[in-house]
Design a protein around this motif. Structure first.
Motif, short mmCIF file in Angstrom:
data_model
loop_
_atom_site.label_atom_id
_atom_site.label_comp_id
_atom_site.label_asym_id
_atom_site.label_seq_id
_atom_site.Cartn_x
_atom_site.Cartn_y
_atom_site.Cartn_z
N VAL A 111 0.80 -1.22 0.00
CA VAL A 111 0.00 0.00 0.00
C VAL A 111 0.84 1.28 0.00
N LYS A 112 1.68 1.50 0.99
CA LYS A 112 2.46 2.74 1.05
C LYS A 112 3.52 2.78 -0.05
N LYS A 113 4.23 1.70 -0.20
CA LYS A 113 5.30 1.63 -1.20
C LYS A 113 4.76 1.92 -2.60
N ASP A 114 3.57 1.41 -2.90
CA ASP A 114 2.97 1.57 -4.22
C ASP A 114 2.04 2.78 -4.32
N GLY A 115 1.93 3.57 -3.24
CA GLY A 115 1.07 4.75 -3.26
C GLY A 115 -0.41 4.41 -3.36
N GLN A 116 -0.84 3.36 -2.68
CA GLN A 116 -2.22 2.89 -2.78
C GLN A 116 -3.02 3.11 -1.50
N SER A 160 3.12 1.19 9.94
CA SER A 160 3.51 0.04 9.12
C SER A 160 2.89 0.14 7.73
N ASP A 161 3.44 -0.65 6.84
CA ASP A 161 2.88 -0.75 5.49
C ASP A 161 2.01 -2.00 5.46
N GLU A 162 0.97 -1.97 4.69
CA GLU A 162 0.06 -3.10 4.58
C GLU A 162 0.09 -3.65 3.16
N VAL A 163 -0.36 -4.88 3.02
CA VAL A 163 -0.46 -5.53 1.73
C VAL A 163 -1.94 -5.81 1.46
N LEU A 164 -2.41 -5.36 0.31
CA LEU A 164 -3.76 -5.68 -0.14
C LEU A 164 -3.62 -6.76 -1.20
N ASN A 165 -4.30 -7.87 -0.98
CA ASN A 165 -4.21 -9.04 -1.86
C ASN A 165 -5.48 -9.19 -2.68
N ARG A 166 -5.35 -9.90 -3.80
CA ARG A 166 -6.53 -10.29 -4.56
C ARG A 166 -6.26 -11.61 -5.27
N ALA A 167 -7.32 -12.39 -5.44
CA ALA A 167 -7.24 -13.67 -6.15
C ALA A 167 -8.49 -13.82 -7.00
N LEU A 168 -8.32 -14.45 -8.14
CA LEU A 168 -9.47 -14.75 -8.98
C LEU A 168 -10.45 -15.65 -8.23
N LEU A 169 -11.72 -15.41 -8.45
CA LEU A 169 -12.74 -16.24 -7.83
C LEU A 169 -12.78 -17.62 -8.47
N HIS A 170 -13.06 -18.62 -7.66
CA HIS A 170 -13.28 -19.97 -8.17
C HIS A 170 -14.75 -20.18 -8.48
#
Length: 122
Positions: free
Chosen positions: A39-44, A94-104
């Motif tokens: 998030v922070k690193k990528d400006g999101q 802290s910096d956070e990670v936002l994840n995504r995955a294709l739906l099954h």
């Protein structure tokens, strides 16, 4: 009070998602393929804020990933999640990670069990 006019002032989450620099989680390519942004690193920060606003509004779906339980946001062909509860996120510390995955589009989007894989079967 949440009105349509107030919601119109929020960033359009799908536009933010489309503009985000998603990268493949290479470590999980063979086990549970997904993408993420730092998030922070990528400006999101705006994207994370929009995600958490939707979760706080009650749009998140509580799901289990093996022994872990968290709220996912289902949008389009993806499910989105963070590893930290939105109410506990402090981007100053802290910096956070936002994840995504294709739906099954089966039970694996809601309950992951031993023997399940992240591989899509077509």
């Amino acid at each position: 009070m949440d009105t349509t006019a107030e919601r119109g002032k929020e960033p359009e989450i799908m536009a933010l998602i489309g503009a985000a620099p998603w990268r493949e989680a290479v470590t999980y390519r063979e086990t549970w393929p997904h993408e993420y942004v730092v998030v922070k690193k990528d400006g999101q920060e705006q994207l994370l804020a929009a995600f958490c606003e939707r979760i706080h509004r009650g749009e998140g779906v509580e799901c289990r990933f093996f022994h872990q339980q968290r709220r996912y946001l289902f949008l389009g062909d993806y499910k989105y999640w963070v590893m930290t509860d939105c109410s506990e996120i402090d981007l100053e510390k802290s910096d956070e990670v936002l994840n995504r995955a294709l739906l099954h589009r089966d039970r694996r989007d809601f309950v992951i069990r031993t023997g399940d894989t992240g591989k899509r079967t077509t």
